[in-house]
Design a protein around this motif. Sequence first.
Motif, mmCIF file in Angstrom:
data_model
loop_
_atom_site.group_PDB
_atom_site.id
_atom_site.type_symbol
_atom_site.label_atom_id
_atom_site.label_comp_id
_atom_site.label_asym_id
_atom_site.label_seq_id
_atom_site.Cartn_x
_atom_site.Cartn_y
_atom_site.Cartn_z
ATOM 1 N N PHE A 75 -9.830 34.072 -13.644
ATOM 2 C CA PHE A 75 -8.946 32.934 -13.347
ATOM 3 C C PHE A 75 -9.595 31.625 -13.801
ATOM 4 O O PHE A 75 -8.946 30.756 -14.372
ATOM 5 N N VAL A 76 -10.892 31.503 -13.547
ATOM 6 C CA VAL A 76 -11.614 30.285 -13.929
ATOM 7 C C VAL A 76 -11.548 30.095 -15.451
ATOM 8 O O VAL A 76 -11.275 28.997 -15.945
ATOM 9 N N PHE A 77 -11.762 31.177 -16.210
ATOM 10 C CA PHE A 77 -11.666 31.097 -17.676
ATOM 11 C C PHE A 77 -10.245 30.729 -18.106
ATOM 12 O O PHE A 77 -10.034 29.886 -18.960
ATOM 13 N N TYR A 78 -9.292 31.425 -17.533
ATOM 14 C CA TYR A 78 -7.895 31.208 -17.947
ATOM 15 C C TYR A 78 -7.487 29.763 -17.689
ATOM 16 O O TYR A 78 -6.900 29.105 -18.558
ATOM 17 N N ALA A 79 -7.797 29.276 -16.484
ATOM 18 C CA ALA A 79 -7.393 27.910 -16.133
ATOM 19 C C ALA A 79 -8.054 26.917 -17.080
ATOM 20 O O ALA A 79 -7.400 25.981 -17.564
ATOM 21 N N ALA A 80 -9.338 27.123 -17.392
ATOM 22 C CA ALA A 80 -10.038 26.188 -18.281
ATOM 23 C C ALA A 80 -9.410 26.205 -19.676
ATOM 24 O O ALA A 80 -9.136 25.150 -20.271
ATOM 25 N N GLU A 81 -9.145 27.404 -20.203
ATOM 26 C CA GLU A 81 -8.537 27.529 -21.538
ATOM 27 C C GLU A 81 -7.158 26.885 -21.570
ATOM 28 O O GLU A 81 -6.825 26.118 -22.464
ATOM 29 N N GLN A 82 -6.377 27.233 -20.570
ATOM 30 C CA GLN A 82 -4.979 26.814 -20.559
ATOM 31 C C GLN A 82 -4.850 25.309 -20.334
ATOM 32 O O GLN A 82 -4.043 24.645 -20.973
ATOM 33 N N LEU A 83 -5.680 24.767 -19.441
ATOM 34 C CA LEU A 83 -5.600 23.327 -19.162
ATOM 35 C C LEU A 83 -6.098 22.518 -20.358
ATOM 36 O O LEU A 83 -5.621 21.413 -20.609
ATOM 37 N N ALA A 84 -7.060 23.085 -21.119
ATOM 38 C CA ALA A 84 -7.546 22.375 -22.302
ATOM 39 C C ALA A 84 -6.455 22.356 -23.378
ATOM 40 O O ALA A 84 -6.224 21.354 -24.047
ATOM 41 N N ARG A 85 -5.759 23.493 -23.503
ATOM 42 C CA ARG A 85 -4.743 23.622 -24.542
ATOM 43 C C ARG A 85 -3.478 22.836 -24.197
ATOM 44 O O ARG A 85 -2.829 22.275 -25.041
ATOM 45 N N ARG A 86 -3.152 22.864 -22.930
ATOM 46 C CA ARG A 86 -1.883 22.258 -22.500
ATOM 47 C C ARG A 86 -2.102 21.590 -21.144
ATOM 48 O O ARG A 86 -1.809 22.173 -20.099
ATOM 49 N N PRO A 87 -2.647 20.381 -21.154
ATOM 50 C CA PRO A 87 -2.941 19.718 -19.878
ATOM 51 C C PRO A 87 -1.649 19.501 -19.086
ATOM 52 O O PRO A 87 -0.590 19.329 -19.680
ATOM 53 N N SER A 136 4.953 18.193 -19.402
ATOM 54 C CA SER A 136 4.932 19.653 -19.354
ATOM 55 C C SER A 136 3.955 20.161 -18.288
ATOM 56 O O SER A 136 2.920 19.540 -18.016
ATOM 57 N N ALA A 137 4.347 21.295 -17.694
ATOM 58 C CA ALA A 137 3.437 21.961 -16.755
ATOM 59 C C ALA A 137 2.466 22.799 -17.589
ATOM 60 O O ALA A 137 2.826 23.303 -18.652
ATOM 61 N N SER A 138 1.228 22.950 -17.093
ATOM 62 C CA SER A 138 0.243 23.727 -17.852
ATOM 63 C C SER A 138 0.558 25.216 -17.769
ATOM 64 O O SER A 138 0.637 25.908 -18.782
ATOM 65 N N ASP A 226 -4.672 34.281 -27.838
ATOM 66 C CA ASP A 226 -5.564 33.689 -26.823
ATOM 67 C C ASP A 226 -6.850 34.490 -26.637
ATOM 68 O O ASP A 226 -7.823 33.986 -26.077
ATOM 69 N N ALA A 227 -6.868 35.758 -27.086
ATOM 70 C CA ALA A 227 -8.003 36.632 -26.763
ATOM 71 C C ALA A 227 -9.337 36.111 -27.321
ATOM 72 O O ALA A 227 -10.336 36.092 -26.589
ATOM 73 N N PRO A 228 -9.407 35.633 -28.594
ATOM 74 C CA PRO A 228 -10.718 35.186 -29.104
ATOM 75 C C PRO A 228 -11.306 34.029 -28.292
ATOM 76 O O PRO A 228 -12.509 34.019 -28.000
ATOM 77 N N GLY A 229 -10.486 33.060 -27.913
ATOM 78 C CA GLY A 229 -10.972 31.907 -27.136
ATOM 79 C C GLY A 229 -11.495 32.345 -25.785
ATOM 80 O O GLY A 229 -12.509 31.847 -25.278
ATOM 81 N N PHE A 230 -10.813 33.296 -25.200
ATOM 82 C CA PHE A 230 -11.199 33.807 -23.877
ATOM 83 C C PHE A 230 -12.547 34.529 -23.972
ATOM 84 O O PHE A 230 -13.449 34.329 -23.163
ATOM 85 N N GLU A 231 -12.665 35.352 -25.027
ATOM 86 C CA GLU A 231 -13.916 36.090 -25.217
ATOM 87 C C GLU A 231 -15.065 35.121 -25.489
ATOM 88 O O GLU A 231 -16.173 35.286 -24.956
ATOM 89 N N GLU A 232 -14.800 34.089 -26.273
ATOM 90 C CA GLU A 232 -15.833 33.103 -26.584
ATOM 91 C C GLU A 232 -16.315 32.417 -25.293
ATOM 92 O O GLU A 232 -17.499 32.151 -25.101
#
Length: 363
Positions: A75-87, A136-138, A226-232
């Motif tokens: 969840f921590v990874f997802y939220a960080a990725e998603q909020l960076a991409r779409r605040p 927009s909502a993240s 989204d998978a490569p960013g998450f893995e990184e």
Amino acid sequence: MPATPISFARGAPAPELIPVEELAECAHEVARRDGARVFAYGPGSGYAPLREWIADRHDVPVERVVLTVGGLQGFVFYAAEQLARRPGRVLVEAPSYDRPLKVLAREGVEIVALPMDDEGLDPDALATELRGRPDSASFLYTIPTFQNPSGRSLSAERRARLVEIVREHHLPVLEDDPYGLVRFEGAAPPSLLALEGGELVTYTSSFSKTVAPGVRTGYFVLPQSDAPGFEERAVSTYISPPFLPEAIVWEFIRRGRFEPNLERVQGELRARRDAMLHALEVHFGEHASWSTPEGGYFVWLDLAAADTSDLATRAEEAGVAFVPGAAFFPRSSGLGGSSARLAFSYETPARIVEGIELLASLR
Ligand SMILES: Cc1ncc(COP(=O)(O)O)c(C=O)c1O
């Protein structure tokens, strides 16, 4: 007062639900058979044979599956990725799992809590919220099956409607599903992932409730892009995950132990759920209302006008613990003051009955 405190607070399996001996044998076996791989650095996405099994179950390419150190880390990874991409603001159910709420609050994210009822999240409230604001909502964070904390599940009709709405608004969704397989009765509705196809919906689950929480093995099924960013993010946080527990889970599955163990866990938890519902009926009757989950770990209790924070303090002194409802809402909402989350996963049926009787006497 019970000889040892009775806990309805812990969303954890009772020790007897964990197949310790079998896991010990699996640990021994994988260390011998695949030690060179298990004790080395490796891919940030996790132990390949387990990823392949998960990919098969969800009918997705293996590149979309990333193992995590438990669902919460993911969840921590997802939220960080998603909020960076779409605040933007994050939409959650009211009530929702308390730890993600804390993670988001710590990051200063605006949290919008959407109403739910016995059929789960109200899709009309989601649509109204999305139409009502130009920014927009993240993403939407939802636990559609045997929700933590309420035990409620999103109905099949609402799942279809939710998918329509997220498509219309192009809203990313995180579907958190650690309890879906812990079903005691009824037919499983389709996941949001299956309904939507996995372009907007990211799915996460873990082996905490189906094998053991101590293996700390969760997983994500991500949209392909989204998978490569998450893995990184995994690589730059812990280089590679601990492969030994992931390989233990895989060995447990390879030996054909996953399904029989799950059936045993379902049976044990069903008996605990039944004990809790029956005791609530007997001891609270008309003075309260509660959810009737078909699976999972939790019952949500509503005590009309009572203050459950105060009740929790008095209950703890008397030897029963639970988490007051306010913990599962954004702090500023002021909601949940007369509710309580009761976990039936940790105590035996006899102690559950004793604990509910005690709680009722303090009401
Ligand atoms: C809804 C939900 N998501 C995620 C988790 C995290 O579980 P884990 O990190 O053990 O996979 C929990 C744990 O109770 C949960 O209830």
